[in-house]
Enzyme design. Structure first.
Site, PDB file in Angstrom:
ATOM      1  N   ASP A  61       7.354   1.504  -0.545  1.00  0.00           N
ATOM      2  CA  ASP A  61       6.484   0.748   0.363  1.00  0.00           C
ATOM      3  C   ASP A  61       5.777  -0.397  -0.365  1.00  0.00           C
ATOM      4  OD1 ASP A  61       6.448   1.426   3.074  1.00  0.00           O
ATOM      5  OD2 ASP A  61       5.254   3.238   2.733  1.00  0.00           O
ATOM      6  N   GLN A  72       3.922   7.991   5.574  1.00  0.00           N
ATOM      7  CA  GLN A  72       3.666   7.150   6.735  1.00  0.00           C
ATOM      8  C   GLN A  72       2.156   7.060   6.990  1.00  0.00           C
ATOM      9  OE1 GLN A  72       6.003   5.360   8.274  1.00  0.00           O
ATOM     10  NE2 GLN A  72       4.564   4.456   9.716  1.00  0.00           N
ATOM     11  N   LYS A  87      13.331   4.885  10.620  1.00  0.00           N
ATOM     12  CA  LYS A  87      13.646   4.803   9.185  1.00  0.00           C
ATOM     13  C   LYS A  87      14.773   5.770   8.835  1.00  0.00           C
ATOM     14  CE  LYS A  87       9.037   3.120   8.072  1.00  0.00           C
ATOM     15  NZ  LYS A  87       7.673   3.391   7.574  1.00  0.00           N
TER      16      LYS A  87
HETATM   17  N1  GUN Z   1       2.308   2.217   8.830  1.00  0.00           N
HETATM   18  C1  GUN Z   1       2.500   0.978   9.343  1.00  0.00           C
HETATM   19  N2  GUN Z   1       3.355   0.269   8.586  1.00  0.00           N
HETATM   20  C2  GUN Z   1       3.712   1.071   7.573  1.00  0.00           C
HETATM   21  C3  GUN Z   1       4.576   0.905   6.458  1.00  0.00           C
HETATM   22  O1  GUN Z   1       5.189  -0.152   6.230  1.00  0.00           O
HETATM   23  N3  GUN Z   1       4.692   1.974   5.636  1.00  0.00           N
HETATM   24  C4  GUN Z   1       4.016   3.132   5.838  1.00  0.00           C
HETATM   25  N4  GUN Z   1       4.182   4.111   4.962  1.00  0.00           N
HETATM   26  N5  GUN Z   1       3.198   3.316   6.852  1.00  0.00           N
HETATM   27  C5  GUN Z   1       3.056   2.291   7.711  1.00  0.00           C
END
Ligand code: GUN
Length: 294
Positions: free
Chosen positions: A121, A98, A54
């Site tokens: 998100d 996350q 990211k």
């Molecule tokens: N863990 C797995 N996929 C995601 C996501 O799209 N966002 C976040 N914050 N955590 C995750």
């Protein structure tokens, strides 16, 4: 059947280049550089990789990024205080925490503490609710990435029978909502999960299968209609000493036997995965432009 492989990697690269162009124009016009912050708790290998990717994607898009790390023994109060700090930081346009979080932290409480206007998100109940009734909002990244692939490859979804395998809050549920809505998939949607008695039959009747159950190679050739579109969301890590990382990713679809039957299929890796991060970048750009919320 000629099978078209959906190239998520190059599609994501193209979209990130488009975003970078737009950011350049914004900044040249005196506007603000979009800023994404990420909170990472602990040292889970998968989460480390996702967050690292990211941050790289932010650089590719011309965004500012901030990574905030905590050890796995951080208290819930400390984490919530950091979330509040980012809520109140005018320079931060959007941020993510996350997942998964350590068991002693209430994940839902953390999500609900995030200001929905910065929730890139799309996990906050306000964004989930707005998405489910078709209002402008942040749409969670994996479902948005899949919709974008279907659009870019001009795959007809209207009136088609779409079977979604899995009912998670992150993928299955929002995907079902979006695929049924007139303005997105406009499909007839069936959601199957670990308890579904007619899962195989439902799959065999499907024009589009979106597999997000997290069970490697679950979807086999006998479950797929000739000419179907198969989207594989699986990313299970399996040990593989021949890879330099010591593992490789396996999808939810038994690719080698399923692909020949498909009109379109996404590979793992290089299908949905890169699109997920690209969608987070789209949401961050929208957050920077205050496109949905002031
Ligand atoms: N863990 C797995 N996929 C995601 C996501 O799209 N966002 C976040 N914050 N955590 C995750």
């Amino acid at each position: 059947m000629t099978t078209q492989i959906i190239d998520g990697k190059s599609t994501a690269a193209a979209i990130k280049a488009e975003i970078a162009e737009e950011v350049k124009a914004i900044v040249a016009g005196g506007g603000k550089q979009p800023h994404l912050a990420a909170i990472l708790v602990g040292h889970d290998g998968g989460s480390e990789t996702y967050v690292k990717n990211k941050v790289i994607a932010c650089e590719q898009c011309g965004f500012k990024s901030s990574l905030i790390r905590f050890e796995a023994d951080v208290t819930e109060a400390e984490l919530l205080a950091q979330v509040q700090k980012l809520n109140n930081d005018a320079d931060v346009d959007g941020f993510i925490v996350q997942l998964p979080l350590p068991a002693h932290i209430d994940e839902q409480k953390v999500i609900e503490t995030i200001d929905y206007r910065k929730d890139v998100d799309g996990f906050h109940p306000i964004n989930v609710g707005r998405m489910s009734i078709g209002l402008p909002c942040f749409i969670s990244a994996t479902p948005l990435g899949i919709l974008t692939l279907l659009q870019r490859y001009k795959i007809e979804t209207s009136g088609k029978k779409c079977v979604i395998l899995g009912r998670s809050n992150i993928v299955g549920k929002p995907m079902a909502q979006l695929m049924m809505q007139k303005q997105y998939g406009d499909s007839t949607v069936t959601v199957c999960h670990s308890r579904s008695k007619t899962l195989k039959e439902e799959c065999r009747a499907a024009d589009i299968i979106i597999a997000a159950i997290g069970r490697p190679e679950f979807v086999t050739a006998d479950m797929v209609k000739e000419g179907a579109v198969v989207i594989d969301v699986g990313t299970t890590r399996v040990e593989d000493p021949t890879h330099k990382s010591g593992f490789r990713l396996r999808g939810d679809v038994k690719y080698d036997e399923v692909a020949p039957r498909c009109a379109y299929i996404t590979p793992v890796p290089g299908g949905v995965g890169p699109m997920t991060i690209c969608s987070l970048m789209k949401n961050t750009l929208a957050a920077g432009k205050k496109e949905y919320y002031r």
